[in-house]
Design a protein around this motif. Structure first.
Motif, mmCIF file in Angstrom:
data_model
loop_
_atom_site.group_PDB
_atom_site.id
_atom_site.type_symbol
_atom_site.label_atom_id
_atom_site.label_comp_id
_atom_site.label_asym_id
_atom_site.label_seq_id
_atom_site.Cartn_x
_atom_site.Cartn_y
_atom_site.Cartn_z
ATOM 1 N N UNK A 165 6.148 6.607 0.480
ATOM 2 C CA UNK A 165 5.567 5.779 1.531
ATOM 3 C C UNK A 165 4.047 5.905 1.509
ATOM 4 N N UNK A 166 3.527 7.121 1.360
ATOM 5 C CA UNK A 166 2.083 7.332 1.313
ATOM 6 C C UNK A 166 1.471 6.631 0.107
ATOM 7 N N UNK A 167 2.110 6.743 -1.053
ATOM 8 C CA UNK A 167 1.604 6.080 -2.240
ATOM 9 C C UNK A 167 1.620 4.566 -2.050
ATOM 10 N N UNK A 168 2.654 4.067 -1.421
ATOM 11 C CA UNK A 168 2.761 2.641 -1.176
ATOM 12 C C UNK A 168 1.636 2.165 -0.253
ATOM 13 N N UNK A 169 1.358 2.928 0.802
ATOM 14 C CA UNK A 169 0.260 2.599 1.708
ATOM 15 C C UNK A 169 -1.077 2.636 0.973
ATOM 16 N N UNK A 170 -1.244 3.625 0.129
ATOM 17 C CA UNK A 170 -2.468 3.759 -0.642
ATOM 18 C C UNK A 170 -2.617 2.585 -1.605
ATOM 19 N N UNK A 183 -1.387 -0.388 -1.261
ATOM 20 C CA UNK A 183 -1.702 -1.579 -0.472
ATOM 21 C C UNK A 183 -3.174 -1.603 -0.091
ATOM 22 N N UNK A 184 -3.694 -0.442 0.288
ATOM 23 C CA UNK A 184 -5.103 -0.346 0.670
ATOM 24 C C UNK A 184 -6.001 -0.653 -0.528
ATOM 25 N N UNK A 185 -5.646 -0.134 -1.680
ATOM 26 C CA UNK A 185 -6.421 -0.396 -2.895
ATOM 27 C C UNK A 185 -6.347 -1.879 -3.243
ATOM 28 N N UNK A 186 -5.163 -2.456 -3.157
ATOM 29 C CA UNK A 186 -4.985 -3.878 -3.455
ATOM 30 C C UNK A 186 -5.818 -4.741 -2.508
ATOM 31 N N UNK A 187 -5.824 -4.384 -1.231
ATOM 32 C CA UNK A 187 -6.616 -5.127 -0.249
ATOM 33 C C UNK A 187 -8.105 -5.023 -0.573
ATOM 34 N N UNK A 188 -8.553 -3.831 -0.926
ATOM 35 C CA UNK A 188 -9.960 -3.633 -1.268
ATOM 36 C C UNK A 188 -10.336 -4.450 -2.501
ATOM 37 N N UNK A 189 -9.459 -4.507 -3.478
ATOM 38 C CA UNK A 189 -9.713 -5.298 -4.682
ATOM 39 C C UNK A 189 -9.775 -6.792 -4.364
ATOM 40 N N UNK A 190 -8.881 -7.258 -3.485
ATOM 41 C CA UNK A 190 -8.880 -8.672 -3.104
ATOM 42 C C UNK A 190 -10.164 -9.050 -2.370
ATOM 43 N N UNK A 191 -10.580 -8.208 -1.435
ATOM 44 C CA UNK A 191 -11.814 -8.473 -0.690
ATOM 45 C C UNK A 191 -13.003 -8.473 -1.648
ATOM 46 N N UNK A 192 -13.043 -7.541 -2.580
ATOM 47 C CA UNK A 192 -14.121 -7.468 -3.559
ATOM 48 C C UNK A 192 -14.145 -8.721 -4.427
#
Length: 83
Positions: free
Chosen positions: A7-12, A14-23
């Motif tokens: 679950x923690x890896x999945x949350x991480x 998702x956070x990385x994916x979101x940061x990449x999309x915003x970038x």
């Protein structure tokens, strides 16, 4: 414990994916802004070089920019600096 770690890896992830999309979006917007900046500079240089402001009864480009474009003197010359 394995489930929590997943679950923690999945949350991480998702956070990385979101940061990449915003970038990615920011990079696109910055490229568009740079292109717009160059287009504006080019058009202002044309107004200056061809003295188009006189056709609209302005004594100089600064008066034209201030009254027609609501563009201050320093901003005007920042755009024109490119040309």
């Amino acid at each position: 414990m394995t489930k929590r770690k997943t679950v923690k890896q999945s949350d991480t992830q998702k956070a990385v994916q979101e940061a990449l999309q915003v970038t990615w979006v920011l990079n696109g917007q910055l490229k568009s802004a740079r292109m717009a900046y160059l287009r504006i500079g080019g058009m202002l240089a044309r107004v200056r070089d061809e003295k188009l402001f006189t056709r609209l009864h302005h004594p100089d480009i600064e008066d034209y920019a201030a009254k027609r474009l609501k563009l201050g003197r320093s901003s005007l010359y920042q755009y024109l600096q490119v040309y």
